[in-house]
Write a protein that holds these residues in place. Structure first.
Motif, PDB file in Angstrom:
ATOM      1  N   UNK A  99       2.691  15.420   3.367  1.00 53.65           N
ATOM      2  CA  UNK A  99       1.976  13.610   3.480  1.00 53.65           C
ATOM      3  C   UNK A  99       2.462  12.822   2.239  1.00 53.65           C
ATOM      4  N   UNK A 100       2.103  14.106   1.044  1.00 52.06           N
ATOM      5  CA  UNK A 100       1.960  13.555  -0.370  1.00 52.06           C
ATOM      6  C   UNK A 100       3.874  13.269  -0.640  1.00 52.06           C
ATOM      7  N   UNK A 101       4.678  13.800   0.169  1.00 55.02           N
ATOM      8  CA  UNK A 101       5.565  13.437  -0.604  1.00 55.02           C
ATOM      9  C   UNK A 101       6.870  12.218   0.708  1.00 55.02           C
ATOM     10  N   UNK A 102       6.224  11.542   1.021  1.00 50.56           N
ATOM     11  CA  UNK A 102       6.175  10.811   2.595  1.00 50.56           C
ATOM     12  C   UNK A 102       6.030   9.554   2.544  1.00 50.56           C
ATOM     13  N   UNK A 103       7.560   8.980   2.851  1.00 53.41           N
ATOM     14  CA  UNK A 103       7.474   7.970   2.417  1.00 53.41           C
ATOM     15  C   UNK A 103       7.722   6.654   4.044  1.00 53.41           C
ATOM     16  N   UNK A 104       6.067   6.787   4.358  1.00 53.25           N
ATOM     17  CA  UNK A 104       5.919   6.302   5.399  1.00 53.25           C
ATOM     18  C   UNK A 104       6.489   4.665   6.036  1.00 53.25           C
ATOM     19  N   UNK A 105       6.600   4.520   7.652  1.00 52.45           N
ATOM     20  CA  UNK A 105       7.135   3.446   7.897  1.00 52.45           C
ATOM     21  C   UNK A 105       5.821   2.326   7.604  1.00 52.45           C
ATOM     22  N   UNK A 106       6.200   0.729   7.103  1.00 46.51           N
ATOM     23  CA  UNK A 106       5.531   0.333   7.206  1.00 46.51           C
ATOM     24  C   UNK A 106       4.964  -0.422   8.633  1.00 46.51           C
ATOM     25  N   UNK A 107       3.666  -1.021   8.224  1.00 43.61           N
ATOM     26  CA  UNK A 107       3.705  -1.273   9.549  1.00 43.61           C
ATOM     27  C   UNK A 107       4.066  -2.697   9.763  1.00 43.61           C
ATOM     28  N   UNK A 108       4.545  -3.159  10.879  1.00 42.21           N
ATOM     29  CA  UNK A 108       5.771  -4.419  10.836  1.00 42.21           C
ATOM     30  C   UNK A 108       4.592  -5.534  11.885  1.00 42.21           C
ATOM     31  N   UNK A 109       3.744  -4.881  12.227  1.00 45.08           N
ATOM     32  CA  UNK A 109       3.058  -5.541  13.751  1.00 45.08           C
ATOM     33  C   UNK A 109       1.613  -5.578  13.396  1.00 45.08           C
ATOM     34  N   UNK A 110       1.110  -6.456  12.786  1.00 43.43           N
ATOM     35  CA  UNK A 110      -0.699  -6.765  12.960  1.00 43.43           C
ATOM     36  C   UNK A 110      -1.559  -5.836  13.615  1.00 43.43           C
TER      37      UNK A 110
END
Length: 127
Positions: A99-110
């Protein structure tokens, strides 16, 4: 006026997919957030799981292992906390390091963020 009350009754007005028993209650949504769901919740969960799996150094070494964790995200996908609750110690620690190396996707829906931005995850190792 009486006719309008009879036609609409006391049914609460609610947005699409919102479930509530009275007009004053908050909305609840029947979304599981499983990676197999065919909705925005499933898409977000699947994207997070795929990103984390891709960052594991040995992704297939964890077949049959599981890790129960609590994850807190910012809306831009930045992981703030990865808290291990239970599961296979080695797999859980491998996920924390990944998880320290992961680029997680942004949340696109509130609303998806409101539900999943701080939630419990049940991870299963790939075979």
């Amino acid at each position: 006026m009486i006719l309008a009350a009879t036609v609409t009754g006391c049914a609460p007005l609610a947005p699409k997919d919102c479930h509530k028993n009275s007009a004053l209650n908050s909305c609840t949504y029947n979304r599981s957030g499983k990676v197999s769901d065919k909705d925005l919740f499933g898409y977000q969960a699947s994207s997070i799981k795929k990103a984390l799996d891709a960052a594991l150094t040995e992704p297939h070494a964890w077949g049959g292992k599981r890790c129960d964790a609590h994850l807190d995200f910012k809306i831009d996908g930045t992981l703030q906390n990865f808290i291990i609750k239970s599961g296979d110690e080695g797999y859980c620690h491998a996920l924390v390091e990944a998880s320290k190396r992961t680029v997680f996707p942004p949340f696109t829906d509130q609303h998806v963020y409101d539900v999943m931005g701080s939630s419990r995850w049940d991870f299963h190792g790939q075979p």
